[in-house]
Design a protein around this motif. Structure first.
Motif, short mmCIF file in Angstrom:
data_model
loop_
_atom_site.label_atom_id
_atom_site.label_comp_id
_atom_site.label_asym_id
_atom_site.label_seq_id
_atom_site.Cartn_x
_atom_site.Cartn_y
_atom_site.Cartn_z
N SER A 48 42.04 28.33 95.89
CA SER A 48 42.17 27.17 96.76
C SER A 48 43.09 27.52 97.92
CB SER A 48 42.77 26.00 95.96
OG SER A 48 43.28 25.02 96.84
N LEU A 49 42.60 27.31 99.15
CA LEU A 49 43.46 27.55 100.31
C LEU A 49 44.64 26.60 100.34
CD1 LEU A 49 40.90 28.25 103.18
CD2 LEU A 49 42.36 29.88 101.99
N ALA A 50 44.41 25.36 99.94
CA ALA A 50 45.51 24.39 99.91
C ALA A 50 46.60 24.84 98.94
CB ALA A 50 45.00 23.01 99.54
N ALA A 53 48.45 27.81 100.43
CA ALA A 53 49.37 27.38 101.50
C ALA A 53 50.64 26.76 100.94
CB ALA A 53 48.67 26.39 102.43
N ARG A 54 50.54 26.12 99.78
CA ARG A 54 51.72 25.47 99.19
C ARG A 54 52.65 26.43 98.46
NH1 ARG A 54 47.82 21.27 98.21
NH2 ARG A 54 47.37 22.16 96.17
N ASP A 60 51.18 30.32 103.07
CA ASP A 60 50.71 29.51 104.19
C ASP A 60 50.11 30.39 105.28
OD1 ASP A 60 50.27 27.08 105.60
OD2 ASP A 60 52.12 27.41 106.72
N ALA A 61 50.79 31.51 105.58
CA ALA A 61 50.29 32.44 106.60
C ALA A 61 48.97 33.06 106.14
CB ALA A 61 51.33 33.52 106.88
N LEU A 67 41.45 31.03 107.17
CA LEU A 67 40.76 29.99 107.95
C LEU A 67 40.35 30.53 109.32
CD1 LEU A 67 42.89 26.84 107.12
CD2 LEU A 67 40.49 27.23 106.53
N CYS A 68 41.23 31.27 109.96
CA CYS A 68 40.93 31.82 111.29
C CYS A 68 39.80 32.84 111.21
CB CYS A 68 42.17 32.45 111.90
SG CYS A 68 43.41 31.23 112.37
N ALA A 69 39.79 33.67 110.16
CA ALA A 69 38.72 34.67 110.00
C ALA A 69 37.37 33.99 109.80
CB ALA A 69 39.04 35.59 108.82
#
Length: 141
Positions: A48-50, A53-54, A60-61, A67-69
């Protein structure tokens, strides 16, 4: 997974998913002729990206980089569907009452100008040049 569209935005999303053809997005396995129903492959990753990130600044980075890729892949130039330019030219020429050759010449000129602007801006001109080539080929056919 079955996705039922409830409006025009969702129908357009289905068109985009079919165009991406599974590259950085789920595959459309089947679609109704009206675009209201899509059978999609199911994304089954347990990560999970969320949650990533937590986990802190590094997580987070990392999530942001992922997401950017994906966004970069979704917005990358893609090949144009075979025959699309010819179909669109026929449709537009008929609807606008224009001669096919004149419309194709305009397309080639516009695409050439667009390529020049891309070169001037330091951005890739390949898509514009490909459109110009297709228009010029269609003019000679």
């Amino acid at each position: 997974m079955l996705k039922l569209s409830t409006g025009d935005d969702e129908r357009r999303a289905g068109v985009v998913l079919r165009w991406w053809d599974g590259d950085a997005a789920v595959c459309v396995l089947a679609a109704s002729t009206d675009g209201d129903a899509l059978l999609l492959e199911r994304a089954r990753d347990t990560r999970s990206l969320a949650a990533l990130a937590r986990t802190g600044e590094e997580g987070d980075a990392a999530a942001t980089a992922i997401l950017c890729a994906v966004a970069s892949r979704l917005h990358a130039p893609r090949p144009v569907a075979p025959g699309r330019l010819q179909r669109q030219v026929a449709l537009i020429a008929d609807a606008a009452g224009l001669e096919r050759a004149r419309l194709l010449a305009w397309c080639a000129a516009w695409a050439g100008l667009s390529a020049a602007w891309h070169i001037e801006d330091g951005t890739p001109p390949e898509t514009a040049l490909a459109v110009a080539d297709m228009a010029l080929e269609a003019l000679q056919a």
